[in-house]
Scaffold this active site. Structure first.
Site, PDB file in Angstrom:
ATOM      1  N   ASP A 169     -30.992 -22.876 -10.837  1.00 41.08           N
ATOM      2  CA  ASP A 169     -31.641 -21.787 -10.106  1.00 41.08           C
ATOM      3  C   ASP A 169     -31.923 -20.626 -11.044  1.00 41.08           C
ATOM      4  OD1 ASP A 169     -32.610 -20.093  -8.178  1.00 41.08           O
ATOM      5  OD2 ASP A 169     -30.640 -19.551  -7.398  1.00 41.08           O
ATOM      6  N   ASP A 391     -42.033 -20.387 -11.685  1.00 38.74           N
ATOM      7  CA  ASP A 391     -41.021 -20.915 -10.781  1.00 38.74           C
ATOM      8  C   ASP A 391     -40.702 -22.354 -11.160  1.00 38.74           C
ATOM      9  OD1 ASP A 391     -39.312 -21.371  -8.678  1.00 38.74           O
ATOM     10  OD2 ASP A 391     -40.904 -21.624  -7.202  1.00 38.74           O
TER      11      ASP A 391
END
Length: 523
Positions: A169, A391
């Site tokens: 993450d 991302d």
């Protein structure tokens, strides 16, 4: 010894043995990113490297002390595993999909949820309270135990090591694991929770430790710290608070295995020992490895051992169930492609943990789209709308209305193949029938970014495989660049399908992101 290791690294074609820089106290690792603050913690600063006998020369030593001022980390490579790969625990989770079209449909739904979450989050007044994670749950994901993330990594904690799979993450900061004793643990995780009683190196962190003070006081930390019974505690929430993890902050030895089979152990890494995880959102995983930009993330903790740089090279989605991708820690000089890397600065902003970059324009087939105004991708500092972020966790790319319209119209002008009725395949606004054509006949798309080293631009080239994908066999292909959010504030997102077959380098030392074209299956 340094000379022997350098010679060995050449013979292994840049599969470089990890050697570590000087570090006079182990928590010299944990410097706060903000000026003037540092973290300190007592403990050993000796790191251990272990190689298989077949690759280890007689004069190699398996222990390298950080007291050796000549030591220098080069690069460490470990597999990055797509959620659909057979080696991923997520592939065994309930509601997993198997066919290519099912996988792509599931990926776009996860990406759409991430897109909408990002835009809502920018609009939220609660965002000023600190960074939240980009591991994003919604009500459906909590109910069905699915995950809106794409990649996992194996690591081990403790002495002797206990092995786990964690979600990667880039939008959160804390490394935490499911731990015993568990009041509420993740069900169907890779294995048993981490058991501190079986580890000789486990230590609870005191409330006086600087790391704990930062966890409590630093404004840009995703995990919220507290003090209870003289022990440092953490509580971190994901998404809109539907999912939480809480437990003790502790120090442990972290062991990661290199792709070539040897491993390195790093002592005194601070992590969250999670005793209570709400809901079942983390179904199939053992925890989260945060790679965000705050001082408590793993790259920040280790910045005095080796350069504060990480990298990944993602294989295309079409081969992600048969090949693993690669995650790198270390200096770009240790990368095979380091001479080909170009860089763009990370756009400084205080309202998000994400990695924003300065996109200045888009070309299709070598022609700059002049109907995209220069300010199309600027961040509105008042509303927080706009901007472009990279991302790694979301598959699809999203552009605002102006940019998406310009790109899709240019593609429709250049691609004369039959278009498929949009009302049938509503998830994808633009699809083509390739019964009499090949994807390789499609034009390239180029994103132009600010150059980190000059006043010019650097170019990120998308091959057809980076922006169009097979959806329904045998001939239906759809654009994987989609319109931006319809709710909240718009934000442009470059997803991991576009990044495939590029080595992406997050150089936090020089506040820049680099890339080079690559065959990621061979790195």
């Amino acid at each position: 010894m340094a000379c022997n290791l350098r010679a060995r690294s050449v013979l292994l074609v840049l599969q470089v043995v990890i050697i570590f820089q000087a570090c006079h106290s182990c928590m010299g690792l944990r410097q706060v990113l903000s000026a003037g603050q540092s973290l300190s913690h007592a403990g050993s600063s000796t790191l251990h490297n272990t190689w298989p006998e077949s690759t280890r020369s007689p004069d190699d030593q398996s222990e390298v002390s950080t007291e050796d001022s000549s030591a220098l980390l080069q690069v460490f490579r470990t597999p990055l595993i797509h959620r659909d790969h057979p080696d991923s625990p997520l592939s065994k989770a309930a509601y997993n999909t198997s066919s290519y079209s099912e996988r792509l449909a599931a990926a776009v739904k996860r990406s759409l949820a991430r897109r909408d979450y990002f835009s809502r989050r920018l609009m939220s007044s609660t965002f000023d309270g600190g960074f939240e994670s980009q591991v994003i749950p919604d009500e459906a994901s909590v109910q069905y135990g699915t995950l809106l993330t794409e990649y996992t990594m194996a690591l081990s904690i403790g002495t002797p090591p206990q092995r786990f799979f964690v979600l990667i993450d880039t939008g959160s900061d804390l490394l935490w694991l499911n731990c015993k004793p568990c009041n509420q643990c993740i069900s169907h995780s890779f294995g048993s929770p981490f058991d501190p009683s079986l580890s000789a190196s486990y230590r609870n962190t005191s409330c006086t430790d600087n790391f704990c003070k930062v966890l409590i006081d630093h404004p840009n930390v995703a995990g919220v710290g507290s003090c209870e019974d003289s022990k440092c505690r953490y509580f971190t929430a994901y998404g809109v608070g539907l999912v939480t993890s809480q437990g003790n902050v502790a120090s442990e030895t972290l062991t990661v295995t290199n792709i070539d089979g040897w491993s390195t152990s790093i002592p005194n890494v601070l992590f969250g020992c999670g005793h209570n995880q709400s809901n079942n959102f983390f179904f199939g995983s053992d925890g989260i490895l945060g790679l965000g930009r705050s001082p408590i993330s793993l790259p920040s903790q280790l910045r005095n051992i080796y350069p504060d740089i990480f990298s990944y090279c993602l294989v295309p989605f079409s081969s992600s169930t048969t090949n693993t991708s690669t995650f790198f820690f270390g200096s770009p000089q240790g990368f095979k492609l380091h001479r080909h890397l170009v860089y763009t600065p990370i756009v400084n902003q205080t309202f998000s943990p994400h990695y924003y970059v300065g996109l200045t324009g888009i070309s299709v087939n070598g022609t700059l789209l002049k109907n995209i105004p220069p300010d199309t991708f600027h961040i509105n500092k008042t509303t927080r709308a706009g901007g472009v972020l990279l991302d790694s966790g979301g598959a699809f790319t999203f552009l605002n209305t102006v940019a998406y319209t310009a790109v899709s119209q240019e593609l429709q002008k250049l691609i004369t193949l039959p278009q498929v009725n949009q009302t049938i395949h509503y998830i994808f606004p633009l699809c083509f029938d390739l019964a009499n054509a090949s994807i390789h006949e499609f034009p390239t798309i180029t994103f132009h970014f600010i150059d980190a080293s000059s006043n010019g631009t650097v170019h990120f080239v998308l091959a057809p495989e980076n922006y169009i994908s097979l959806y329904l066999e045998p001939f239906l292909y759809c654009l994987t660049i989609l319109p931006g959010a319809e709710v909240g504030l718009p934000v442009n997102i470059i997803g991991n399908l576009a990044q495939a077959n590029h080595q992406m380098v997050f150089d936090r030392v020089n506040h820049q992101i680099g890339w080079a074209s690559a065959d990621c299956s061979k790195l």
